[in-house]
Design a protein around this motif. Structure first.
Motif, PDB file in Angstrom:
ATOM      1  N   MET B  21       0.831  -1.214   0.000  1.00  0.00           N
ATOM      2  CA  MET B  21       0.000   0.000   0.000  1.00  0.00           C
ATOM      3  C   MET B  21       0.862   1.258   0.000  1.00  0.00           C
ATOM      4  O   MET B  21       0.508   2.262  -0.619  1.00  0.00           O
ATOM      5  CB  MET B  21      -0.941  -0.012   1.198  1.00  0.00           C
ATOM      6  CG  MET B  21      -2.081  -1.000   1.023  1.00  0.00           C
ATOM      7  SD  MET B  21      -3.288  -0.931   2.336  1.00  0.00           S
ATOM      8  CE  MET B  21      -4.009   0.668   2.039  1.00  0.00           C
ATOM      9  N   LEU B  28       1.063   6.729  -6.819  1.00  0.00           N
ATOM     10  CA  LEU B  28      -0.021   7.602  -7.300  1.00  0.00           C
ATOM     11  C   LEU B  28       0.296   9.069  -6.993  1.00  0.00           C
ATOM     12  O   LEU B  28       0.099   9.951  -7.835  1.00  0.00           O
ATOM     13  CB  LEU B  28      -1.347   7.203  -6.646  1.00  0.00           C
ATOM     14  CG  LEU B  28      -1.951   5.879  -7.128  1.00  0.00           C
ATOM     15  CD1 LEU B  28      -3.163   5.496  -6.297  1.00  0.00           C
ATOM     16  CD2 LEU B  28      -2.339   5.961  -8.596  1.00  0.00           C
ATOM     17  N   VAL B  32       0.802  11.895  -9.897  1.00  0.00           N
ATOM     18  CA  VAL B  32      -0.015  13.111 -10.075  1.00  0.00           C
ATOM     19  C   VAL B  32       0.875  14.349 -10.064  1.00  0.00           C
ATOM     20  O   VAL B  32       0.773  15.227 -10.930  1.00  0.00           O
ATOM     21  CB  VAL B  32      -1.082  13.204  -8.958  1.00  0.00           C
ATOM     22  CG1 VAL B  32      -1.709  14.584  -8.915  1.00  0.00           C
ATOM     23  CG2 VAL B  32      -2.162  12.165  -9.161  1.00  0.00           C
ATOM     24  N   VAL B 108      -1.416  10.012  -1.608  1.00  0.00           N
ATOM     25  CA  VAL B 108      -2.231  10.436  -2.757  1.00  0.00           C
ATOM     26  C   VAL B 108      -2.621  11.901  -2.582  1.00  0.00           C
ATOM     27  O   VAL B 108      -2.462  12.724  -3.487  1.00  0.00           O
ATOM     28  CB  VAL B 108      -3.479   9.544  -2.891  1.00  0.00           C
ATOM     29  CG1 VAL B 108      -4.340  10.023  -4.033  1.00  0.00           C
ATOM     30  CG2 VAL B 108      -3.086   8.099  -3.114  1.00  0.00           C
ATOM     31  N   MET B 112      -1.419  15.482  -4.619  1.00  0.00           N
ATOM     32  CA  MET B 112      -2.280  16.540  -5.151  1.00  0.00           C
ATOM     33  C   MET B 112      -1.880  17.904  -4.595  1.00  0.00           C
ATOM     34  O   MET B 112      -1.898  18.910  -5.308  1.00  0.00           O
ATOM     35  CB  MET B 112      -3.740  16.224  -4.829  1.00  0.00           C
ATOM     36  CG  MET B 112      -4.213  14.983  -5.575  1.00  0.00           C
ATOM     37  SD  MET B 112      -5.954  14.670  -5.559  1.00  0.00           S
ATOM     38  CE  MET B 112      -6.267  14.290  -3.879  1.00  0.00           C
TER      39      MET B 112
END
Lengths: 359, 159
Positions: B21, B28, B32, B108, B112
């Protein structure tokens, strides 16, 4: 005490993690196509001209206009010592910028943003009709056309034709402005054509955006509504100033919720007062009754620009930054064109400042 | 060779969850922010330095997952000590792996934030420091997760 089976805990865990993973991936899939575009747009925003840059241009003589722009993005587009050459350069820059932005837009929004191409059809049509209104020759008009848009070949053949032939030629296209041309022929007032052209563009945008339920389009629809409100408001203010009746002005509007206010008010002042109680109030916050119609429209345009800037900061990843940038860039190019024109005519810096939109 | 027990299974699962994980979440997040970074440097290559720093920040959750997996493998004796792993120890290791894995999902969000930080730096380079601070905020929960995992092993006296 009953001990919970580890297997049951594991199953529960898999479900919880699965839900998290699903929500995270769904959000990422939604924003991923826009992350790159937004980053490019933000980097472009850093190159928007600031107050200092505009002030330098305002104070420089017209002959130095292109020289001052040399170190900006417009540098390789503008040149020459005449307004027409500078204008052509600025419009060429705008066309290349639009092409670049169309390339950045994710496929699922391409249809909605096709107005970036259709704008050129409207701009070229306006050039042809303004040229005819001003009595320019066919060659002079053709020189001012920008090779862009969907019906450039058709538009290129229009200079030299009669108004009736132009109206006929446009009938089979999305730019049918017969109503505006008829009113222009009857009154000699070019504003009817202006409004009619703006209306066909917005109707096209609305048609493409309606029915599409994507969340990201919410902000685009919001901005589209601002543009529609602005068009309707300016048309109504002009109509009121020229004494155009409600029945006649209706066909130039996309929305006529304030028909009763329009009919019942005596002049522009009273109409403005009534509008302050309606949903158009946000566009006329800075409009004072004693301003002339051009100044009023400038204030409305500034309100639209403020809304566009607001939209730019509403979302981090989405269409907001893109729309905001387009609005600011459009205003910047408009200011540059206006400045060049006024400076060529020898207008003083103080007067030039009055005409420019406050960015 | 370590004897196969249900405890071993849980311990290995714990290590796998921690690293797995952590890796996915960091991947991820870095993905991004990387896309955003390329957008910025396509317009202004001089911003590569700040963009690279911001892109590196979401990687840390993957490092915590890696660290957590090693702690689990050493603490339970999969690496080194050759003794059967009891079910209780295995479950403790699994719990430690789960907490590291779940808190690594913050990578994640951190990605962002880093992407948004790059947008800010693209427009206003002087906001670089502030962008780093804001990006690091999301990290704190992943650090708490790693700490809890360590405390679990301290509690059951394996480290």
């Amino acid at each position: 005490m009953k001990v919970v089976e580890p297997v049951n805990v594991l199953i529960l865990l898999v479900i919880v993690v699965g839900i998290f993973a699903f929500l995270a991936c769904r959000y990422l899939l939604r924003i991923a196509p826009l992350v790159y575009a937004t980053a490019v747009i933000r980097a472009k925003e850093a190159r928007l001209m600031d107050e200092k840059g505009f002030e330098e241009l305002i104070l420089s003589p017209f002959e130095d206009f292109c020289f001052v722009l040399e170190n900006t993005e417009y540098g390789k587009y503008v040149g020459g010592t005449e307004y027409e050459e500078i204008e052509r350069g600025l419009l060429s820059y705008k066309k290349d910028l639009h092409d670049e932005i169309v390339g950045l837009i994710p496929e699922r929004f391409e249809e909605v943003f096709d107005f970036l191409n259709r704008e050129w059809d409207v701009a070229n049509l306006r050039t042809v009709l303004v040229g005819m209104h001003a009595g320019m020759s066919e060659e002079e008009i053709k020189k001012r056309l920008i090779e862009a848009g969907y019906i450039f070949n058709l538009i290129e053949g229009l200079p030299g034709k009669e108004l009736e032939e132009v109206a006929l030629a446009l009938e089979g296209t999305p730019y049918n402005i017969r109503g505006g041309i008829e009113e222009y022929k009857a009154t000699g007032n070019f504003s009817f054509i202006d409004v009619a052209l703006e209306k066909v563009l917005l109707e096209g945008m609305l048609e493409k955006a309606e029915g599409k339920k994507r969340k990201e389009l919410r902000i685009f629809k919001q901005y589209l509504q601002v543009l529609i409100d602005s068009l309707d408001l300016k048309a109504m203010l002009r109509g009121k100033a020229w004494g155009v009746g409600a029945e006649d002005i209706k066909r130039f509007l996309m929305n006529f919720e304030v028909e009763r206010d329009y009919e019942d008010s005596e002049g522009v002042k009273e109409f403005l007062e009534r509008l302050r109680e309606t949903r158009y109030s946000y566009l006329i916050e800075d409009v004072r009754e004693e301003l002339d119609s051009m100044e009023m429209e400038k204030k409305v345009d500034e309100a639209v620009l403020r809304k566009g800037k607001e939209i730019s900061t509403t979302e981090t990843f989405g269409l907001g930054p893109l729309i905001g940038f387009l609005v600011m860039k459009e205003a910047e190019i408009r200011n540059l064109r206006l400045m060049a024109k006024l400076k060529e005519e020898g207008v003083s810096p103080e007067k030039v400042r009055e005409f420019l939109l406050c960015l | 060779m370590v004897e196969y027990t249900i405890g071993l299974f849980y311990a290995l699962l714990g290590a796998a969850i921690a690293m797995g994980m952590g890796g996915i979440s960091s991947g991820l997040g870095v993905g991004v922010s990387g896309v955003s970074g390329i957008g910025v440097i396509s317009e202004d290559p001089k911003k590569f330095g700040p963009v690279l720093v911001l892109q590196a920040l979401p990687q840390t959750q993957g490092i915590y997952g890696f660290l957590g997996a090693i702690i689990i493998l050493i603490g339970t004796g999969v690496l080194g000590v050759v003794e059967p792993i009891s079910e209780e120890v295995g479950l403790a290791a699994l719990a430690a792996g789960i907490v590291i894995g779940l808190t690594s999902i913050t990578a994640v969000a951190q990605g962002m934030i880093a992407a948004a930080g790059m947008h800010s730096v693209a427009k206003r380079p002087e906001t670089f420091g502030q962008s780093i601070v804001l990006t690091v905020m999301a990290e704190t929960f992943a650090i708490f997760g790693l700490l809890i995992a360590i405390l679990v092993f301290v509690g059951i006296k394996f480290i």
